[in-house]
Design an enzyme around this catalytic site. Structure first.
Site, PDB file in Angstrom:
ATOM      1  N   ARG A   1      19.882 -32.665  21.130  1.00 18.74           N
ATOM      2  CA  ARG A   1      18.753 -32.489  19.957  1.00 18.74           C
ATOM      3  C   ARG A   1      19.884 -32.432  18.726  1.00 18.74           C
ATOM      4  NH1 ARG A   1      14.808 -27.633  21.067  1.00 18.74           N
ATOM      5  NH2 ARG A   1      14.012 -27.930  23.313  1.00 18.74           N
TER       6      ARG A   1
ATOM      7  N   HIS B   1      19.179 -18.981  22.104  1.00 21.19           N
ATOM      8  CA  HIS B   1      17.516 -19.441  22.637  1.00 21.19           C
ATOM      9  C   HIS B   1      17.174 -20.677  22.083  1.00 21.19           C
ATOM     10  CE1 HIS B   1      17.692 -15.684  24.642  1.00 21.19           C
ATOM     11  NE2 HIS B   1      17.838 -15.105  23.682  1.00 21.19           N
TER      12      HIS B   1
ATOM     13  N   ARG C   1       2.135 -26.416  26.608  1.00 20.49           N
ATOM     14  CA  ARG C   1       2.228 -27.527  25.254  1.00 20.49           C
ATOM     15  C   ARG C   1       3.238 -28.393  25.834  1.00 20.49           C
ATOM     16  NH1 ARG C   1       6.108 -23.470  23.917  1.00 20.49           N
ATOM     17  NH2 ARG C   1       8.238 -24.318  23.988  1.00 20.49           N
TER      18      ARG C   1
ATOM     19  N   GLU D   1       8.233 -17.549  32.614  1.00 16.75           N
ATOM     20  CA  GLU D   1       7.277 -17.819  31.720  1.00 16.75           C
ATOM     21  C   GLU D   1       6.782 -19.222  31.866  1.00 16.75           C
ATOM     22  OE1 GLU D   1       9.060 -17.596  27.659  1.00 16.75           O
ATOM     23  OE2 GLU D   1       9.985 -15.852  28.042  1.00 16.75           O
TER      24      GLU D   1
ATOM     25  N   LYS E   1      11.862  -6.580  28.298  1.00 14.29           N
ATOM     26  CA  LYS E   1      11.184  -7.633  27.596  1.00 14.29           C
ATOM     27  C   LYS E   1       9.966  -7.316  26.772  1.00 14.29           C
ATOM     28  CE  LYS E   1      13.173 -11.362  30.567  1.00 14.29           C
ATOM     29  NZ  LYS E   1      12.883 -12.640  31.508  1.00 14.29           N
TER      30      LYS E   1
ATOM     31  N   GLU F   1      12.689  -6.040  33.842  1.00  9.59           N
ATOM     32  CA  GLU F   1      13.255  -6.854  35.073  1.00  9.59           C
ATOM     33  C   GLU F   1      14.792  -6.656  35.244  1.00  9.59           C
ATOM     34  OE1 GLU F   1      12.782 -10.971  33.709  1.00  9.59           O
ATOM     35  OE2 GLU F   1      10.816 -11.093  34.273  1.00  9.59           O
TER      36      GLU F   1
ATOM     37  N   ASN G   1       5.020 -22.366  29.449  1.00  8.36           N
ATOM     38  CA  ASN G   1       4.749 -23.003  28.119  1.00  8.36           C
ATOM     39  C   ASN G   1       3.413 -23.902  28.245  1.00  8.36           C
ATOM     40  OD1 ASN G   1       6.770 -21.602  26.925  1.00  8.36           O
ATOM     41  ND2 ASN G   1       8.268 -23.345  27.697  1.00  8.36           N
TER      42      ASN G   1
ATOM     43  N   GLU H   1       8.771 -22.276  33.599  1.00  9.14           N
ATOM     44  CA  GLU H   1      10.074 -21.898  33.227  1.00  9.14           C
ATOM     45  C   GLU H   1      10.652 -21.004  34.489  1.00  9.14           C
ATOM     46  OE1 GLU H   1      10.693 -22.033  28.682  1.00  9.14           O
ATOM     47  OE2 GLU H   1      10.753 -19.988  29.667  1.00  9.14           O
TER      48      GLU H   1
ATOM     49  N   LEU I   1      19.464 -10.834  35.316  1.00 10.03           N
ATOM     50  CA  LEU I   1      20.332 -11.726  36.113  1.00 10.03           C
ATOM     51  C   LEU I   1      21.505 -12.199  35.305  1.00 10.03           C
ATOM     52  CD1 LEU I   1      17.636 -14.042  37.578  1.00 10.03           C
ATOM     53  CD2 LEU I   1      18.656 -12.054  38.576  1.00 10.03           C
TER      54      LEU I   1
HETATM   55  C1  MV4 Z   1      16.335 -13.178  31.589  1.00  9.82           C
HETATM   56  C2  MV4 Z   1      17.623 -13.496  31.737  1.00  9.82           C
HETATM   57  C3  MV4 Z   1      18.324 -12.621  32.706  1.00  9.82           C
HETATM   58  N1  MV4 Z   1      17.591 -11.682  33.526  1.00  9.82           N
HETATM   59  N2  MV4 Z   1      15.679 -12.437  32.596  1.00  9.82           N
HETATM   60  C4  MV4 Z   1      15.609 -15.514  27.478  1.00  9.82           C
HETATM   61  C5  MV4 Z   1      14.588 -16.303  26.994  1.00  9.82           C
HETATM   62  C6  MV4 Z   1      13.388 -15.761  27.839  1.00  9.82           C
HETATM   63  N3  MV4 Z   1      12.574 -16.858  28.061  1.00  9.82           N
HETATM   64  C7  MV4 Z   1      14.023 -15.355  29.022  1.00  9.82           C
HETATM   65  N4  MV4 Z   1      15.235 -15.253  28.546  1.00  9.82           N
HETATM   66  C8  MV4 Z   1      16.188 -14.604  29.708  1.00  9.82           C
HETATM   67  N5  MV4 Z   1      15.541 -13.795  30.551  1.00  9.82           N
HETATM   68  C9  MV4 Z   1      16.299 -11.795  33.333  1.00  9.82           C
HETATM   69  N6  MV4 Z   1      15.738 -11.195  34.003  1.00  9.82           N
HETATM   70  C10 MV4 Z   1      18.260 -14.231  30.557  1.00  9.82           C
HETATM   71  C11 MV4 Z   1      17.613 -14.705  29.783  1.00  9.82           C
HETATM   72  C12 MV4 Z   1      18.383 -15.499  28.917  1.00  9.82           C
HETATM   73  C13 MV4 Z   1      18.268 -16.842  28.739  1.00  9.82           C
HETATM   74  C14 MV4 Z   1      17.307 -17.466  29.451  1.00  9.82           C
HETATM   75  C15 MV4 Z   1      17.166 -18.721  29.277  1.00  9.82           C
HETATM   76  C16 MV4 Z   1      18.060 -19.614  28.662  1.00  9.82           C
HETATM   77  C17 MV4 Z   1      19.042 -18.969  27.988  1.00  9.82           C
HETATM   78  C18 MV4 Z   1      19.201 -17.531  27.880  1.00  9.82           C
HETATM   79  C19 MV4 Z   1      19.968 -16.947  27.203  1.00  9.82           C
HETATM   80  C20 MV4 Z   1      20.092 -15.864  27.102  1.00  9.82           C
HETATM   81  C21 MV4 Z   1      19.344 -15.040  28.057  1.00  9.82           C
END
Ligand code: MV4
Length: 450
Positions: free
Chosen positions: A337, A235, A291, A287, A158, A200, A289, A275, A203
């Protein structure tokens, strides 16, 4: 309290902020680009200022023009809405330098959470579980290989400056690691001008569950429960609901209290969203946010707390009067939405709305800046409006949602309404049985079945 608030945004969120201001007796200033001369937020505000040509960088992101608009109108505070300048720490600082209040968190907290490595380090320090992975930026391929030996594959690379899914790469085995790292670094550099990366454990099929918080900057903070935002495409969230079908009341209180405690320690000010990924009963912070979010009405419907009003109150220095015990959760809410997009190809569909009829009745809320005859400009996001439905139970909420979707008429442009009509009839959605990849799988299936 503030006397006059300038709303540095457009569309439905500008209206949402205007409504809170009106109820508080605060005068409002709308700003707009030349593409938004006919926009509803301009009509409903007490005053309006044109701040530039259509491209956002010349108007809604134009800090000197916004400062001039504050100066001309005498606005003493700015609400940034979401997107645009809402998470720009420098903007918050510049406003302060000009004696204008920013309705949002302290600049230091916006900056802290903007760096996803720092955000994660902070969350861990404050007692929140994080996804296992690197604790700092990954400098080299050798370091990445060492970490891979510790955590095992699959791994997710990331960008520290990322968020919202931009600049992520999965590596499923050692031979994939070097190229995934190089690609992620090049993409991060190109997208953000900052190429720090972290790593990371990946998952495979978690849910995205986020906790709404409110703080007054002086150590008082509460949580307002969670929203399940797992139904996303590339996303972009499509449907959000609260409470999450995946949690029971004990799990909700537990994660909520942990998050509220963390916000108390930080002396967090304003509204925020923390989140998590949720898998096999475990929460992993990803993460924060800093806002108000698009999906905040889900929380408002199940708590009866006006989040924008609370944002304004605490930004003006008022102490948070709500205590955790005052927050009562009742019933279920779902938000759809509605975008001006083709429901199959998702291509944007700007243009004139020829017929517009919104659903009504018990438990129905529509947040939109659209009206019959309105022409959706092609320059901004494609959100036409949000349909938010409340019911005593999830079942009642879904029944009302089906009915409301059938009543909603938006003619003249393509919208995602037909997609939602199909979605709410899917057994997995009815059962609440979905994860972050469910929607992409559904869309792939739907095309095959046509
Ligand atoms: C992840 C993940 C799987 N494993 N982190 C995507 C957006 C960003 N905010 C974090 N995201 C992800 N992080 C780990 N360690 C899968 C995603 C992800 C995802 C997360 C939330 C909602 C939709 C998503 C779609 C694809 C991947």
């Amino acid at each position: 309290m503030f006397d006059k608030i300038l709303i540095a945004n457009r569309g439905e969120i500008a209206l949402r902020v205007l409504r809170a201001c009106k109820e508080l007796g605060i005068a409002t200033v709308a700003v707009h680009s030349t593409a938004d001369d006919d926009a509803m937020h301009v009509r409903l505000a007490d005053e309006s200022v044109c701040i530039g040509p259509p491209p956002a960088k010349d108007s809604y992101l134009n800090i000197p023009a916004l400062l001039a608009a504050c100066e001309i109108t005498g606005a003493d505070a700015v609400h940034p809405g979401y997107g645009f300048l809402s998470e720009n720490a420098r903007f918050a600082e510049i406003l302060a330098e000009h004696n204008v209040h920013f309705i949002g968190p302290k600049p230091e907290h916006i900056r802290l959470m903007g760096d996803k490595i720092e955000a994660k380090r902070t969350a861990k320090r404050l007692g929140l579980a994080v996804v296992p992975g690197s604790e700092a930026a990954v400098a080299s391929e050798e370091e990445a290989s060492r970490l891979a030996a510790d955590f095992g594959f699959p791994l997710l690379i990331k960008a520290a400056a990322g968020g919202g899914g931009r600049g992520m790469k999965v590596a499923r085995s050692q031979p994939e690691l070097a190229s995934a790292l190089a690609t992620a670094r090049a993409e991060a550099k190109a997208a953000f001008g900052y190429d720090a990366l972290y790593l990371e454990k990946y998952l495979e099929a978690p849910r995205h569950i986020e906790i709404q918080v409110l703080g007054d900057g002086n150590g008082r903070a509460i949580h307002l429960g969670e929203r399940d935002c797992s139904l996303q495409r590339r996303h972009q969230k499509l449907l959000e609901e609260g409470p999450s079908p995946a949690l029971n009341a004990g799990e909700r209180d537990d994660i909520g209290e942990k998050v509220a405690d963390a916000m108390r320690s930080l002396h967090y000010l304003g509204a925020g969203t923390v989140e998590f990924l949720h898998q096999d009963g475990q929460f992993y912070f990803i993460e924060m946010n800093t806002r108000i979010q698009v999906e905040h009405p889900v929380t408002e419907m199940i708590t009866d707390i006006d989040l924008v009003l609370e944002q304004i109150r605490v930004a003006a220095g008022a102490e948070l009067l709500l205590e955790q015990k005052d927050v009562r959760f009742h019933g279920h809410a779902i938000e759809c939405r509605i975008n001006a997009e083709n429901p199959v190809s998702f291509r944007p569909s700007p243009g004139r709305i020829l017929h517009y009829h919104t659903p009504g009745g018990l438990g129905i809320r529509v947040d939109s800046a659209a009206y019959q005859g309105y022409e959706i400009p092609p320059y901004y996001d494609s959100l036409v409006g949000k349909l938010i439905v409340h019911g005593k139970t999830r079942t009642e909420c879904l029944m009302r949602l089906k009915r409301a979707l059938d009543e909603f008429v938006i003619d003249g442009i393509d919208t995602t309404l037909p997609l939602f009509r199909a979605l709410v009839r899917e057994q997995d959605i009815v059962d609440g049985d979905y994860h972050i990849h469910w929607l992409q799988d559904f869309l792939a299936r739907a095309v095959l079945e046509e």
